[in-house]
Design an enzyme around this catalytic site. Structure first.
Site, mmCIF file in Angstrom:
data_model
loop_
_atom_site.group_PDB
_atom_site.id
_atom_site.type_symbol
_atom_site.label_atom_id
_atom_site.label_comp_id
_atom_site.label_asym_id
_atom_site.label_seq_id
_atom_site.Cartn_x
_atom_site.Cartn_y
_atom_site.Cartn_z
ATOM 1 N N LYS A 13 0.827 -1.209 0.000
ATOM 2 C CA LYS A 13 0.000 0.000 0.000
ATOM 3 C C LYS A 13 0.865 1.265 0.000
ATOM 4 C CE LYS A 13 -2.208 -1.175 3.844
ATOM 5 N NZ LYS A 13 -1.604 -2.486 4.148
ATOM 6 N N ARG A 89 -10.539 0.230 7.584
ATOM 7 C CA ARG A 89 -10.054 -1.090 7.957
ATOM 8 C C ARG A 89 -11.118 -1.954 8.612
ATOM 9 N NH1 ARG A 89 -4.159 -0.078 8.276
ATOM 10 N NH2 ARG A 89 -3.203 -2.057 8.825
ATOM 11 N N ARG A 128 11.654 -6.457 6.041
ATOM 12 C CA ARG A 128 11.632 -5.026 6.353
ATOM 13 C C ARG A 128 11.967 -4.799 7.822
ATOM 14 N NH1 ARG A 128 6.266 -1.648 5.614
ATOM 15 N NH2 ARG A 128 5.770 -2.902 7.435
ATOM 16 N N ARG A 134 11.018 -1.426 11.933
ATOM 17 C CA ARG A 134 9.670 -0.987 12.329
ATOM 18 C C ARG A 134 9.178 -1.913 13.438
ATOM 19 N NH1 ARG A 134 4.558 -0.006 8.264
ATOM 20 N NH2 ARG A 134 3.215 -1.180 9.682
ATOM 21 N N ARG A 145 -1.314 -9.205 13.140
ATOM 22 C CA ARG A 145 -1.802 -8.224 12.150
ATOM 23 C C ARG A 145 -2.545 -8.941 11.021
ATOM 24 N NH1 ARG A 145 3.789 -5.619 10.954
ATOM 25 N NH2 ARG A 145 2.792 -4.477 9.262
HETATM 26 P P1 AP5 Z 1 4.661 -1.600 1.958
HETATM 27 O O1 AP5 Z 1 4.506 -0.788 0.731
HETATM 28 O O2 AP5 Z 1 5.214 -0.957 3.159
HETATM 29 O O3 AP5 Z 1 3.298 -2.343 2.323
HETATM 30 P P2 AP5 Z 1 2.078 -1.842 3.181
HETATM 31 O O4 AP5 Z 1 0.873 -2.505 2.600
HETATM 32 O O5 AP5 Z 1 2.087 -0.364 3.266
HETATM 33 O O6 AP5 Z 1 2.438 -2.530 4.560
HETATM 34 P P3 AP5 Z 1 2.297 -1.992 6.052
HETATM 35 O O7 AP5 Z 1 3.155 -2.867 6.888
HETATM 36 O O8 AP5 Z 1 2.498 -0.531 6.125
HETATM 37 O O9 AP5 Z 1 0.776 -2.345 6.284
HETATM 38 P P4 AP5 Z 1 -0.057 -2.361 7.587
HETATM 39 O O10 AP5 Z 1 -1.425 -2.345 7.050
HETATM 40 O O11 AP5 Z 1 0.298 -3.469 8.506
HETATM 41 O O12 AP5 Z 1 0.437 -1.083 8.370
HETATM 42 P P5 AP5 Z 1 -0.191 0.360 8.634
HETATM 43 O O13 AP5 Z 1 0.952 1.273 8.732
HETATM 44 O O14 AP5 Z 1 -1.278 0.670 7.702
HETATM 45 O O15 AP5 Z 1 5.553 -2.879 1.556
HETATM 46 C C1 AP5 Z 1 5.965 -3.822 2.535
HETATM 47 C C2 AP5 Z 1 7.357 -4.351 2.157
HETATM 48 O O16 AP5 Z 1 7.268 -5.077 0.937
HETATM 49 C C3 AP5 Z 1 8.382 -3.225 1.909
HETATM 50 O O17 AP5 Z 1 9.609 -3.618 2.379
HETATM 51 C C4 AP5 Z 1 8.381 -3.077 0.376
HETATM 52 O O18 AP5 Z 1 9.594 -2.620 -0.105
HETATM 53 C C5 AP5 Z 1 8.069 -4.495 -0.071
HETATM 54 N N1 AP5 Z 1 7.308 -4.541 -1.338
HETATM 55 C C6 AP5 Z 1 6.291 -3.701 -1.703
HETATM 56 N N2 AP5 Z 1 5.796 -4.074 -2.916
HETATM 57 C C7 AP5 Z 1 6.503 -5.162 -3.312
HETATM 58 C C8 AP5 Z 1 6.459 -6.004 -4.475
HETATM 59 N N3 AP5 Z 1 5.586 -5.800 -5.464
HETATM 60 N N4 AP5 Z 1 7.320 -7.050 -4.545
HETATM 61 C C9 AP5 Z 1 8.212 -7.278 -3.527
HETATM 62 N N5 AP5 Z 1 8.318 -6.514 -2.400
HETATM 63 C C10 AP5 Z 1 7.462 -5.464 -2.291
HETATM 64 O O19 AP5 Z 1 -0.850 0.172 10.082
HETATM 65 C C11 AP5 Z 1 -0.054 -0.100 11.207
HETATM 66 C C12 AP5 Z 1 -0.919 -0.213 12.433
HETATM 67 O O20 AP5 Z 1 -1.551 1.045 12.699
HETATM 68 C C13 AP5 Z 1 -2.080 -1.210 12.369
HETATM 69 O O21 AP5 Z 1 -1.655 -2.515 12.696
HETATM 70 C C14 AP5 Z 1 -3.040 -0.628 13.406
HETATM 71 O O22 AP5 Z 1 -2.607 -0.937 14.705
HETATM 72 C C15 AP5 Z 1 -2.871 0.868 13.213
HETATM 73 N N6 AP5 Z 1 -3.824 1.402 12.218
HETATM 74 C C16 AP5 Z 1 -3.512 1.913 10.994
HETATM 75 N N7 AP5 Z 1 -4.607 2.279 10.336
HETATM 76 C C17 AP5 Z 1 -5.658 2.004 11.156
HETATM 77 C C18 AP5 Z 1 -7.061 2.136 11.008
HETATM 78 N N8 AP5 Z 1 -7.622 2.611 9.880
HETATM 79 N N9 AP5 Z 1 -7.831 1.738 12.042
HETATM 80 C C19 AP5 Z 1 -7.298 1.247 13.180
HETATM 81 N N10 AP5 Z 1 -5.968 1.078 13.364
HETATM 82 C C20 AP5 Z 1 -5.159 1.463 12.352
HETATM 83 MG MG MG Z 2 2.139 1.027 4.855
#
Ligand code: AP5
Ligand code: MG
Length: 189
Positions: A13, A89, A128, A134, A145
């Site tokens: 994402k 979410r 990562r 992180r 997660r």
């Molecule tokens: P990346 O692009 O970082 O993926 P991502 O989908 O953004 O992953 P996140 O870990 O950020 O998702 P998340 O949903 O767990 O975390 P969030 O910050 O939203 O890519 C991941 C890795 O893969 C990178 O190293 C990248 O280089 C690699 N990669 C990317 N594309 C690739 C490809 N095509 N091929 C190979 N490698 C690739 O949320 C974190 C926490 O915040 C949640 O757990 C929750 O506690 C809280 N939170 C956030 N939003 C909410 C909400 N709306 N409601 C309640 N709690 C929330």
């Molecule tokens: Mg992200």
């Protein structure tokens, strides 16, 4: 235009949002980044959020929604094309987002779902975690997660499918190919 970039932890994402900002000039709302920034600054919100994030759980809907409500009216976001990353979410968040956008004369135009098998997600996040440190990229929290994703977030696929706005993309392809697939969807809107 309002886009949601949707999918499990590690599906890409954030990576694809960066591409979309470069290519189309969207304003990027990443709720995860927003919360991590508050944690880094140890604000009142950050102290609350840290407890949930470190366990791999979602922060409460009401808290998340009040943050988005305020953000949508801020001068830097108002009247912009927005990409929502990591939000909504839960079904509750999706229902309320719809209301918040309709109230402002908009809607969710498309939900781009990056679909990646769990095994690949775990590999990406472990890697990562080693590279960037992180805090929630450790095996126990990653598993939690993913569990939370399947139970609470994945049902949104049906929610947006019923509205005709869910667009599935194979998220296991190269980053460039995925970016091209997304661009094709946006161009056809
Ligand atoms: P990346 O692009 O970082 O993926 P991502 O989908 O953004 O992953 P996140 O870990 O950020 O998702 P998340 O949903 O767990 O975390 P969030 O910050 O939203 O890519 C991941 C890795 O893969 C990178 O190293 C990248 O280089 C690699 N990669 C990317 N594309 C690739 C490809 N095509 N091929 C190979 N490698 C690739 O949320 C974190 C926490 O915040 C949640 O757990 C929750 O506690 C809280 N939170 C956030 N939003 C909410 C909400 N709306 N409601 C309640 N709690 C929330
Ligand atoms: Mg992200």
């Amino acid at each position: 235009m309002n886009l949601v970039i949707f999918g499990a932890p590690g599906c890409g994402k954030g990576t694809q949002s960066e591409r979309l900002i470069d290519r189309f000039g969207f304003y990027h709302i990443s709720t995860g980044e927003l919360l991590r920034d508050h944690i880094a600054r140890q604000t009142e919100l950050g102290i609350i959020a840290e407890k949930y994030i470190s366990q791999g759980h979602l922060i409460p809907d009401e808290l998340m929604l009040s943050i988005i409500d305020v953000l949508l009216d801020s001068p830097e976001v108002k009247d912009k094309n927005i990409i929502f990353d990591g939000f909504p979410r839960t079904v509750k968040q999706a229902e309320e987002l719809e209301k918040l956008l309709v109230k402002r004369g908009g809607n969710v135009d498309a939900v781009i779902g990056l679909e990646v098998p769990d095994g690949e997600l775990v590999e990406r996040l472990i890697k990562r975690g080693k590279d960037s440190g992180r805090a929630d990229d450790n095996l126990d929290t990653i598993k939690e997660r993913l569990e939370v994703y399947h139970n609470q977030t994945q049902p949104l696929r049906d929610f947006y499918n019923e509205r005709g706005s869910y667009k599935a993309i194979n998220g296991s392809q190269s980053i460039d190919k995925i970016a091209d697939d997304i661009a094709a969807i946006i161009s056809a809107l």
